[in-house]
Write an enzyme that holds these catalytic residues in place. Sequence first.
Site, PDB file in Angstrom:
ATOM      1  N   LYS A   1      -9.843  -3.159   4.632  1.00  0.00           N
ATOM      2  CA  LYS A   1     -10.221  -2.157   3.634  1.00  0.00           C
ATOM      3  C   LYS A   1     -10.169  -2.753   2.224  1.00  0.00           C
ATOM      4  O   LYS A   1     -11.009  -2.429   1.374  1.00  0.00           O
ATOM      5  CB  LYS A   1      -9.297  -0.946   3.741  1.00  0.00           C
ATOM      6  CG  LYS A   1      -9.437  -0.187   5.071  1.00  0.00           C
ATOM      7  CD  LYS A   1      -8.638   1.104   5.082  1.00  0.00           C
ATOM      8  CE  LYS A   1      -8.883   1.882   6.368  1.00  0.00           C
ATOM      9  NZ  LYS A   1      -8.209   3.193   6.384  1.00  0.00           N
ATOM     10  N   GLU A   2      -9.198  -3.630   1.985  1.00  0.00           N
ATOM     11  CA  GLU A   2      -9.114  -4.293   0.682  1.00  0.00           C
ATOM     12  C   GLU A   2     -10.339  -5.180   0.455  1.00  0.00           C
ATOM     13  O   GLU A   2     -10.878  -5.250  -0.664  1.00  0.00           O
ATOM     14  CB  GLU A   2      -7.829  -5.128   0.617  1.00  0.00           C
ATOM     15  CG  GLU A   2      -6.560  -4.281   0.638  1.00  0.00           C
ATOM     16  CD  GLU A   2      -5.308  -5.125   0.824  1.00  0.00           C
ATOM     17  OE1 GLU A   2      -5.423  -6.377   0.829  1.00  0.00           O
ATOM     18  OE2 GLU A   2      -4.213  -4.546   0.991  1.00  0.00           O
TER      19      GLU A   2
ATOM     20  N   ASP B   1      -3.084  -3.801  16.326  1.00  0.00           N
ATOM     21  CA  ASP B   1      -2.634  -3.492  14.969  1.00  0.00           C
ATOM     22  C   ASP B   1      -2.696  -1.989  14.746  1.00  0.00           C
ATOM     23  O   ASP B   1      -3.647  -1.333  15.186  1.00  0.00           O
ATOM     24  CB  ASP B   1      -3.519  -4.201  13.936  1.00  0.00           C
ATOM     25  CG  ASP B   1      -2.738  -4.629  12.706  1.00  0.00           C
ATOM     26  OD1 ASP B   1      -1.683  -4.022  12.442  1.00  0.00           O
ATOM     27  OD2 ASP B   1      -3.179  -5.561  12.017  1.00  0.00           O
TER      28      ASP B   1
ATOM     29  N   GLY C   1       0.811  -1.215   0.000  1.00  0.00           N
ATOM     30  CA  GLY C   1       0.000   0.000   0.000  1.00  0.00           C
ATOM     31  C   GLY C   1       0.839   1.256   0.000  1.00  0.00           C
ATOM     32  O   GLY C   1       0.518   2.231  -0.685  1.00  0.00           O
TER      33      GLY C   1
ATOM     34  N   TYR D   1      17.551  -5.035  12.319  1.00  0.00           N
ATOM     35  CA  TYR D   1      16.198  -5.317  11.840  1.00  0.00           C
ATOM     36  C   TYR D   1      15.545  -6.452  12.616  1.00  0.00           C
ATOM     37  O   TYR D   1      14.524  -6.271  13.286  1.00  0.00           O
ATOM     38  CB  TYR D   1      16.223  -5.632  10.339  1.00  0.00           C
ATOM     39  CG  TYR D   1      14.847  -5.907   9.779  1.00  0.00           C
ATOM     40  CD1 TYR D   1      13.899  -4.893   9.715  1.00  0.00           C
ATOM     41  CD2 TYR D   1      14.489  -7.174   9.336  1.00  0.00           C
ATOM     42  CE1 TYR D   1      12.622  -5.135   9.221  1.00  0.00           C
ATOM     43  CE2 TYR D   1      13.219  -7.427   8.834  1.00  0.00           C
ATOM     44  CZ  TYR D   1      12.292  -6.404   8.783  1.00  0.00           C
ATOM     45  OH  TYR D   1      11.025  -6.652   8.302  1.00  0.00           O
TER      46      TYR D   1
ATOM     47  N   HIS E   1       3.718   3.555  11.306  1.00  0.00           N
ATOM     48  CA  HIS E   1       2.707   2.653  10.743  1.00  0.00           C
ATOM     49  C   HIS E   1       2.245   1.573  11.714  1.00  0.00           C
ATOM     50  O   HIS E   1       1.395   0.751  11.351  1.00  0.00           O
ATOM     51  CB  HIS E   1       3.247   2.011   9.460  1.00  0.00           C
ATOM     52  CG  HIS E   1       3.439   2.991   8.352  1.00  0.00           C
ATOM     53  ND1 HIS E   1       2.458   3.263   7.422  1.00  0.00           N
ATOM     54  CD2 HIS E   1       4.490   3.792   8.029  1.00  0.00           C
ATOM     55  CE1 HIS E   1       2.908   4.175   6.571  1.00  0.00           C
ATOM     56  NE2 HIS E   1       4.133   4.516   6.920  1.00  0.00           N
TER      57      HIS E   1
ATOM     58  N   LEU F   1      -4.842  -3.061   6.704  1.00  0.00           N
ATOM     59  CA  LEU F   1      -5.429  -2.686   5.423  1.00  0.00           C
ATOM     60  C   LEU F   1      -6.203  -3.826   4.772  1.00  0.00           C
ATOM     61  O   LEU F   1      -6.923  -3.598   3.800  1.00  0.00           O
ATOM     62  CB  LEU F   1      -4.333  -2.185   4.471  1.00  0.00           C
ATOM     63  CG  LEU F   1      -3.570  -0.944   4.946  1.00  0.00           C
ATOM     64  CD1 LEU F   1      -2.503  -0.560   3.935  1.00  0.00           C
ATOM     65  CD2 LEU F   1      -4.509   0.227   5.201  1.00  0.00           C
TER      66      LEU F   1
END
Length: 725
Positions: free
Chosen positions: A378-379, A371, A30, A86, A164, A375
């Site tokens: 929404k998808e 979370d 996204g 990471y 995010h 998304l």
Amino acid sequence: MPKTVIVSNRLPIKIKEEHQKLTYQPSEGGLATGLGSIYKEGDNLWVGWPGLAVNKNDQKQEITKKLASENMKPVFLSTSEIEDFYEGFSNETLWPNFHYFNQYVIYDDELWKAYQKVNRKFAKEIENVIEEGDTLWIHDYQLLLVPQMVRESKPRISIGFFLHIPFPSYESFRLLPWRRELLHGMLGSDFLGFHTYDDMRHFLSSVNRLAGLGNANGQVNVDNRKVMVDALPMGIDFDKYAASAASPDTLAREVRYRTSIGDHKLMLSIDRLDYSKGIPQRLKAFESFLTDHPEFREKVSFLMIVVPSRDTVPKYKQLKEEIDLLVGRINGNFGRLNWTPIHYFYRSFPLPALSAFYRMAHVALVTPMRDGMNLVCKEYIASKLDKKGVLILSEMAGASKELSDAIIINPNDLDQMVAAIHEALTMPEKEQVERMEIMQESIKRYSIHQWVRLFMERLKYIKSEQVGLQTRLLDQELTNTLVEKCKSAKSRLIFLDYDGTLVGFNTNPGDSKPDKELRGILKALTSDPKNKVVIISGRGRQTLEDWMVDFPVDIIAEHGVWNRKHNGEWKTLVKLTDSWKADILKLLEGYVNRTPGSFVEKKDYSLVWHYRKVETGLGEARTRELTSHLKYLTSDKDLQVLEGDMVVEIKNSQVNKGKAAEVWVDRNPTELVMAIGDDWTDEDTFRSVPKDAVTIKVGGTSSVAKYSVGSYLDVRRILKELTKK
């Protein structure tokens, strides 16, 4: 030509090495979709890690050259940096803490050093490409230190940051030993964006209590620089998913999948393998549903897609094993030859396949334990062209704040989830369509493209505000010009704050009475018939009256509560009440009892908590707690909480220095107005005086004042110049 530089841990491209040859595949995420319209234009650039460890110089050169043609710049990381920065600090320390799984957090100083090192590496790469006038947009939890690192070398660059994932509450965030460094790193930004108001609120609470910085209307003053914080929920490309749902490839796949699964109602979930996604809880809820509602056996199937992620890490490996066991148990207990309760896929799928699943699913289960946004829900909504389908959504997902027409559940409540599944499977089509239409309209209106535009607009706005608050430092040449301008005026109205403006700050506030030099300055100023001098201060009226007894000055005391002309009587500008003081005084005295060296100053219509004599660190910590407590108690009262230099003051909000100054300006027509002050309460004065007034901020460069000086000594020097014949 100014450019925009986007920075994220991963570039919007997947690079793989197969048979000693590098392959490049664009990302379908996204963020890559939303920012594609930005980084591909002109000289704009996306900086990030290319996704694999590259040790050979010829490969680095090949990747750099290839990505440059795509407006990307790689940051190469070694295998150990990937592991420690990471996999280590980002995902073993920050991720669990930010998602409230503190039992999984690893506190390792070596991982923290690796995080600092890689953030510095990103900052260096940015500094090599960023130029004056450019805009920098940094993304997510892997790069929390980068904004301040870039700010140190490029102080005027416009920097935005977006998180995010959730930002945790103060009680969770405070567990991190490196919490202050992380906050200061983020505050290097000009604008910080979060998915939800709760995330924004948690961040500001930590900034207040850990960094010692208050906020007003979502704005924090960081080293005389305004920083804006706001909630901007991220959207998706609605048209992209709607178009994919209608594509021939998707429709063909749907036919094949339908034939394989059979004519059962279908529930769908799509997640990355992670303990924050609530996958075992979801499976247990489905198992309970089949137990409680046997009439749905052989009539509903659960299609569960789990995308592989870090399954060699022990806790993720354990999670994978738990999921495998649950799926096996449920299918073994309930399955029939012609019916499989759970269709479980541990792999990723291309977009056409996902679109087909979205089209087929009667119910989407999106039930994370925590979370940032999520998304997938929404998808799913965007893919429902026939508007039939039900979304079951966890209230712990950021998307739940927007999609209230979903069935909202608490993922920790198994019975509620079971009831939600039953409600979803039995919901009339008319109600499904009504709910879906409302949610589609919402995500269509607030798409990923709108999110990008709004973020950039907010960043541009706060940067223009900062520029508007930049003052001109009064060097000797400019001071001379200013003094001559003032001297040429036939009449002058001069507003002078006291503490920090005419005198320095003392440990004992009683030691701040005028010294010999200041007395001489005031005598010279007031002996000039062209001058009307007004002392405008937060101090109590009796103190100011005693200290100014020898000078023909007007006085505005207690931030505008009391005022009097020279030799006149004390008056208030409006009718005030002090009925609130008793309750607030009890609270303040409680803090005095717990904070050695602090004391309460009682004024007629205000109370002041002083902590100048308190041990360094303790006073600041106690102040954060006190101001938070006071703002909560006074939220429904006509009171204002003011934070000054080593003081916290509570007063009636009906008056301030600005309102009092307006009255004096109206009553005393004059050719020139001058106002000098040092803290943010004086900003009200600067705003209230005429636009052509001479306004001077002491000790800061961010102000609505036109000019700035370093300290009260500079103020005295200017006033001496003004009184010279």
